[in-house]
Design an enzyme around this catalytic site. Sequence first.
Site, PDB file in Angstrom:
ATOM      1  N   THR A 156      -2.276  -5.570  -7.121  1.00 55.83           N
ATOM      2  CA  THR A 156      -2.564  -4.598  -6.286  1.00 55.83           C
ATOM      3  C   THR A 156      -4.325  -4.887  -5.789  1.00 55.83           C
ATOM      4  OG1 THR A 156      -2.744  -2.300  -5.390  1.00 55.83           O
ATOM      5  CG2 THR A 156      -3.274  -2.919  -7.409  1.00 55.83           C
ATOM      6  N   LYS A 185      -5.242  -9.420  -4.240  1.00 54.63           N
ATOM      7  CA  LYS A 185      -3.419  -9.919  -3.959  1.00 54.63           C
ATOM      8  C   LYS A 185      -3.922 -11.381  -3.050  1.00 54.63           C
ATOM      9  CE  LYS A 185      -1.030  -5.728  -2.721  1.00 54.63           C
ATOM     10  NZ  LYS A 185      -0.318  -5.097  -1.490  1.00 54.63           N
ATOM     11  N   GLU A 213       8.535 -18.389   1.129  1.00 52.05           N
ATOM     12  CA  GLU A 213       8.136 -18.809   2.280  1.00 52.05           C
ATOM     13  C   GLU A 213       7.572 -16.752   2.657  1.00 52.05           C
ATOM     14  OE1 GLU A 213      10.865 -18.992   6.131  1.00 52.05           O
ATOM     15  OE2 GLU A 213      11.447 -18.212   4.846  1.00 52.05           O
ATOM     16  N   GLY A 272      -3.173  -5.551   9.438  1.00 50.29           N
ATOM     17  CA  GLY A 272      -4.397  -6.022   8.023  1.00 50.29           C
ATOM     18  C   GLY A 272      -2.458  -6.122   7.530  1.00 50.29           C
ATOM     19  N   ALA A 278      -0.781  -5.327   4.761  1.00 47.82           N
ATOM     20  CA  ALA A 278       0.252  -4.427   4.415  1.00 47.82           C
ATOM     21  C   ALA A 278       1.209  -5.060   6.081  1.00 47.82           C
ATOM     22  CB  ALA A 278       0.767  -2.937   4.242  1.00 47.82           C
ATOM     23  N   ARG A 317      -6.406  -1.125  16.125  1.00 46.51           N
ATOM     24  CA  ARG A 317      -8.073  -0.972  16.633  1.00 46.51           C
ATOM     25  C   ARG A 317      -8.807  -1.930  17.662  1.00 46.51           C
ATOM     26  NH1 ARG A 317     -10.851   2.769  12.566  1.00 46.51           N
ATOM     27  NH2 ARG A 317     -11.136   0.891  11.988  1.00 46.51           N
ATOM     28  N   THR A 318      -8.803  -3.303  16.748  1.00 50.51           N
ATOM     29  CA  THR A 318      -8.780  -4.341  16.820  1.00 50.51           C
ATOM     30  C   THR A 318      -8.134  -5.298  17.931  1.00 50.51           C
ATOM     31  OG1 THR A 318     -10.915  -4.082  15.802  1.00 50.51           O
ATOM     32  CG2 THR A 318     -10.377  -6.065  16.669  1.00 50.51           C
ATOM     33  N   ALA A 357      -7.258  -7.509  19.161  1.00 46.09           N
ATOM     34  CA  ALA A 357      -7.226  -9.290  18.715  1.00 46.09           C
ATOM     35  C   ALA A 357      -6.879  -9.919  17.218  1.00 46.09           C
ATOM     36  CB  ALA A 357      -8.493  -9.543  18.737  1.00 46.09           C
ATOM     37  N   TYR A 371       1.274   8.086   1.201  1.00 44.29           N
ATOM     38  CA  TYR A 371       2.449   9.322   0.428  1.00 44.29           C
ATOM     39  C   TYR A 371       1.450   9.857  -0.118  1.00 44.29           C
ATOM     40  CZ  TYR A 371       1.824   6.495  -3.877  1.00 44.29           C
ATOM     41  OH  TYR A 371       1.425   6.198  -5.466  1.00 44.29           O
TER      42      TYR A 371
END
Length: 271
Positions: free
Chosen positions: A62, A66, A78, A129, A131, A152-153, A155, A216
Amino acid sequence: MTERYAVFGNPIGHSKSPAIHSMFATETAQSLTYEAILAPIDAFEATFKEFVTNKGYGANVTVPFKEQAFALCDELSEQAKLAGAVNTLSVLADGKIRGDNTDGLGLVADLQRNLGSLTGLKVLLVGAGGAARGSVLPLLQAGIAKLSIVNRTQAKAEILAELFSSYGDVVSLPISHTGKSYDVIINSTSSSLSGEVPNISSDSITSQTVCYDMMYGKEPTSFNVWAKAQGAKQTVDGLGMLVGQAAESFNIWRKVRPSVEPVLTQLRAEL
């Protein structure tokens, strides 16, 4: 012989993984141990290799390790390659390390548990990101019609859409775009941890939209409270995704698929 598994992170004291895998082991009559290991920020690889030396068979990974887990693998699925991150490590018979990423599979399994088939649905993914990146391929493979990504960005959303463009209909849009509604909206950001809500337009939500927050808690998340106030059909938090990704990892290691429902019910009661 009882085989040894673990989850690595920093911090790690909050992890529900040991409880989840202990329940899975009991349910499936598997003999194993599963512990939480706090790895120093600058010594994940050394800590994991020591675990392997001491008869470790597999591990979950975690935050914030990662990407480091991805780098130490000899083989990658893959899904892990495309995610650019690994949350499941397996020690193979020849000593090589294989990396998988089960986060997106956990998300899709939980969406299917709540919605049924995802075939033909229009999905908005908020955030670009790790996730989000780990979720794109499983969503496309589940048969969704179109995936729109906002961030938010912008790009970053564009990069993600380009990366997966050959796997399905994936586009990036400005986060505040209007005039489009969705069957499912997934918040992959951690905004709810600080009580905030991503700056998406409320007209993205109709009375038929299901809103899903990867975060959560005991109380509904700030994103889900907002979504409900906009008239969303249903809101779901990420506890089922957590249990679902764990079930996928367990199946990779033990070649047996545990039931998610009883574990999810117990964890929900303990929040």
